[in-house]
Design an enzyme around this catalytic site. Structure first.
Site, PDB file in Angstrom:
ATOM      1  CG  HIS A  30      -0.360   0.112   2.534  1.00  0.00           C
ATOM      2  ND1 HIS A  30      -0.103   1.323   3.145  1.00  0.00           N
ATOM      3  CD2 HIS A  30       0.064  -0.828   3.407  1.00  0.00           C
ATOM      4  CE1 HIS A  30       0.434   1.114   4.334  1.00  0.00           C
ATOM      5  NE2 HIS A  30       0.560  -0.186   4.521  1.00  0.00           N
ATOM      6  CG  ASP A  43      -2.964   3.837   2.560  1.00  0.00           C
ATOM      7  OD1 ASP A  43      -2.408   2.821   2.078  1.00  0.00           O
ATOM      8  OD2 ASP A  43      -3.752   3.775   3.529  1.00  0.00           O
ATOM      9  CG  ASP A  81       3.034   1.121   7.570  1.00  0.00           C
ATOM     10  OD1 ASP A  81       2.563   0.487   6.619  1.00  0.00           O
ATOM     11  OD2 ASP A  81       2.375   1.414   8.595  1.00  0.00           O
ATOM     12  CD  GLU A  84      -2.748  -1.515   5.896  1.00  0.00           C
ATOM     13  OE1 GLU A  84      -2.764  -2.503   6.645  1.00  0.00           O
ATOM     14  OE2 GLU A  84      -2.377  -0.400   6.295  1.00  0.00           O
ATOM     15  CD  GLU A  85      -1.337   2.559   7.609  1.00  0.00           C
ATOM     16  OE1 GLU A  85      -1.996   2.086   8.543  1.00  0.00           O
ATOM     17  OE2 GLU A  85      -0.131   2.325   7.426  1.00  0.00           O
ATOM     18  CG  ASP A 132       1.878  -3.263   5.210  1.00  0.00           C
ATOM     19  OD1 ASP A 132       2.630  -2.332   5.570  1.00  0.00           O
ATOM     20  OD2 ASP A 132       0.629  -3.219   5.315  1.00  0.00           O
ATOM     21  CG  HIS A 172       0.934   3.096  12.506  1.00  0.00           C
ATOM     22  ND1 HIS A 172      -0.320   2.592  12.753  1.00  0.00           N
ATOM     23  CD2 HIS A 172       1.258   2.667  11.262  1.00  0.00           C
ATOM     24  CE1 HIS A 172      -0.717   1.883  11.710  1.00  0.00           C
ATOM     25  NE2 HIS A 172       0.245   1.913  10.790  1.00  0.00           N
TER      26      HIS A 172
HETATM   27  C1  LIG Z   1       0.817  -3.651   9.654  1.00  0.00           C
HETATM   28  C2  LIG Z   1       0.344  -2.562   8.732  1.00  0.00           C
HETATM   29  N1  LIG Z   1       1.462  -1.850   8.249  1.00  0.00           N
HETATM   30  C3  LIG Z   1      -0.564  -1.631   9.499  1.00  0.00           C
HETATM   31  O1  LIG Z   1      -0.090  -0.685  10.061  1.00  0.00           O
HETATM   32  N2  LIG Z   1      -1.872  -1.935   9.531  1.00  0.00           N
HETATM   33  C4  LIG Z   1      -2.853  -1.188  10.290  1.00  0.00           C
HETATM   34  C5  LIG Z   1      -4.196  -1.529   9.692  1.00  0.00           C
HETATM   35  C6  LIG Z   1      -5.380  -1.189  10.519  1.00  0.00           C
HETATM   36  C7  LIG Z   1      -5.905  -1.963  11.481  1.00  0.00           C
HETATM   37  N3  LIG Z   1      -6.972  -1.305  11.958  1.00  0.00           N
HETATM   38  C8  LIG Z   1      -7.063  -0.176  11.294  1.00  0.00           C
HETATM   39  N4  LIG Z   1      -6.092  -0.115  10.414  1.00  0.00           N
HETATM   40  C9  LIG Z   1      -2.782  -1.566  11.762  1.00  0.00           C
HETATM   41  O2  LIG Z   1      -2.438  -2.692  12.098  1.00  0.00           O
HETATM   42  O3  LIG Z   1      -3.094  -0.684  12.592  1.00  0.00           O
HETATM   43 ZN   LIG Z   2       1.240  -0.917   6.324  1.00  0.00          ZN
HETATM   44 ZN   LIG Z   3       0.369   1.046   8.889  1.00  0.00          ZN
END
Ligand SMILES: C[C@H](N)C(=O)N[C@@H](Cc1c[nH]cn1)C(=O)O
Ligand SMILES: [Zn+2]
Ligand SMILES: [Zn+2]
Length: 517
Positions: A129, A131, A162, A196-197, A225, A475
């Site tokens: 992804h 984003d 990420d 994705e986010e 990812d 994040h």
């Molecule tokens: C692991 C991936 N890079 C990521 O950060 N995924 C997010 C996706 C998500 C889950 N709930 C809302 N968005 C995460 O694990 O927080």
């Molecule tokens: Zn990710």
């Molecule tokens: Zn992420």
């Protein structure tokens, strides 16, 4: 909160990483072909980093509505990059979605790319992804989050790890074969998304629609990812948690109020909300929602042993995290609570005053946001019901006249794979070639919604092949990928193409011979 006494499971997990590591013999020496490829990648580091800089410069934050146009711009950049590789690119329009406040926003297209159609080659589909999570310099970044900045061998910037860096590493690896005019060892398919986010909105429907067409000739699916478990040791990931995201809204009326004029005579929404949020988890980390652990698969002795054998440096992890102490004191407990038990996190409160300084206001409407990471065999609809009943029960005891609304805007299921197939074997060999050591076989506490979707819809073998290190700070402020991981990660992908091609061809030759015999 004894999370071990729950219904039995593990019947669904058909793997044994320990056995696998004993059974698979691989060589750490590189072939002449690999040497040529690795040399090219080393020689083109600055080009690859320049590309990452260009991608990081786009504030493709899918969480904040006003930045949606930047996500769209990012999708165009990614599509152009794939087209420049020679791939056929189909940007599939997913329509629009409605925000909780009623506004309608366009969804970014999902890129479906294809390169190569040699029937002798396996077809590997890569998902990534482009984003990113929100980031502002004022959040505590040392550098501008959207200007990729190298300091001491680390490339800092939002999305560096990420997931823009890994997506580009895959593209760099494919490009290397083309630049060196080498025969492509595999056929490539790409699925690149921009939501994705924000929960991969619209993606599941697209995968279902494309299952008999785009995915019909895909042999293997690779996602890159997530992160290694350690700062230095590579890993292969065979499971990830899901996530159930909740909004809990409390409202007293249509306008904010002066706390001197009205404070003390009304039921304040933020007090109700804080009581509700406070009821969710106790100080030991145990979730207080009745029944929430009922669906959690029980831990078996075999699985407990597996956790014991994993190399994991608690101190390193604590340093990466920057906290004084974890809730649990042993490696096993920490891994169990990260990977195979649910956790509840509170993310924030919309509507509450949060700027510096004092504002003596009583907010009229506040929305608490929290999520519960999901593990096998929790059921999202049951969890939703349990959360709603619990919050309604706590709220009713407060005898507040305010209105309460509980919603679950996003639910993603956990993913768990078998690791005894060619995909994992090839990746393990490639890791040994590039990094000179065997990978950790790990699960991941975070969520990549598409992993489970791919598994359920396409029924193909799915693997996560991370190239980021545990201290990359996904994040968080000062997210980075190291130059080393980005460049060696590119080599890893190139080596993986060769390995999966070899193993796939061998296995097909063997099965062909068996059929003839
Ligand atoms: C692991 C991936 N890079 C990521 O950060 N995924 C997010 C996706 C998500 C889950 N709930 C809302 N968005 C995460 O694990 O927080
Ligand atoms: Zn990710
Ligand atoms: Zn992420």
């Amino acid at each position: 909160c004894n999370v071990e006494f729950y219904p039995s499971f593990l019947d669904s997990i058909h793997f044994s990483p320990v056995l696998l590591s004993k059974a698979v013999m691989s060589s750490s020496s590189s072939s002449a072909l690999e040497m040529e490829i690795f040399q090219y990648i080393d020689d083109h580091q600055s080009d690859f980093i320049k590309d990452l800089k260009e991608w990081v410069a786009v504030e493709s934050d899918s969480v904040q509505p006003h930045l949606r146009k930047e996500v769209m711009r990012m999708m165009v950049l990614a599509a152009d990059r794939l087209a420049a590789l020679g791939a056929t690119v189909n940007s599939v329009n997913l329509g629009s979605h409605q925000l909780p406040d009623g506004r309608v926003l366009p969804l970014p297209s999902v890129i479906l790319g294809e390169l190569g159609k040699d029937p002798q080659n396996p077809t590997v589909c890569f998902y990534g992804h482009v984003d990113v999570q929100p980031a502002k310099k004022e959040d505590g970044w040392n550098t501008d989050p959207y200007t990729l900045t190298e300091i001491d061998g680390n490339l800092y910037g939002r999305g560096a790890t990420d997931n823009k860096g890994p997506v580009l590493a895959w593209i760099n690896a494919v490009e290397t074969f083309r630049a060196l005019k080498l025969a492509m060892p595999v056929n490539f398919k790409f699925v690149i998304e921009g939501m994705e986010e924000a929960g991969s909105l619209g993606l599941e429907k697209l995968l279902e629609e494309e299952n008999q067409s785009f995915f019909s000739d895909v042999d293997y699916i690779v996602i890159s990812d997530n992160l290694w478990l350690s700062n230095k040791k590579p890993a292969l990931t065979y499971g990830s948690r899901g996530n159930a995201c909740f909004f809990v809204e409390v409202e007293c009326g249509s306008k904010d109020l002066h706390s001197g004029t009205f404070g003390g005579i009304i039921h304040e929404p933020l007090l109700d909300l804080i009581a509700l949020l406070d009821s969710l988890v106790d100080s030991t980390g145990c979730i207080q929602i009745p029944g929430i652990y009922d669906g959690v698969a029980a831990l078996t002795e075999e699985e407990r042993k597996l956790y014991g054998s994993i190399e994991f440096d608690l101190e390193e992890h604590r340093n990466n995290c920057g906290v004084k102490k974890f809730l649990y004191g042993t490696k096993e407990e920490i891994l169990l609570h990260l990977w195979r038990y649910p956790s509840l996190s509170i993310h924030g409160i919309e509507g509450a005053f949060h700027e510096p300084g004092i504002k003596t206001v009583i907010p009229a409407k506040v929305i608490g946001k929290f999520s519960i990471r999901q593990v096998p065999h929790m059921d999202l609809s049951v969890v939703k019901q349990q959360v709603a009943e619990h919050l309604e029960g706590v709220f009713s005891k407060r005898k507040s006249p305010n209105t309460l609304k509980v919603s679950m805007p996003l639910g993603a299921k956990p993913w768990l794979a078998g690791v005894n197939d060619l995909l994992y074997k090839a990746a393990r060999r490639a890791i040994k070639t590039v990094f000179g050591e065997d990978p950790d076989f790990i699960r991941d506490g975070s969520t990549i919604p598409v992993a489970r979707m791919f598994q359920t819809i396409t029924q193909k073998s799915v693997m996560m092949l991370p190239i980021g290190a545990a201290d990359d700070g996904e994040h968080s402020q000062n997210e980075k990928i190291s130059r080393y991981n980005y460049i060696e990660g590119t080599k890893l992908f190139a080596a993986f193409f060769l390995e999966i091609s070899k193993l796939h061809r061998n296995s097909h030759e063997t099965s062909h011979t068996e059929t003839i015999n």
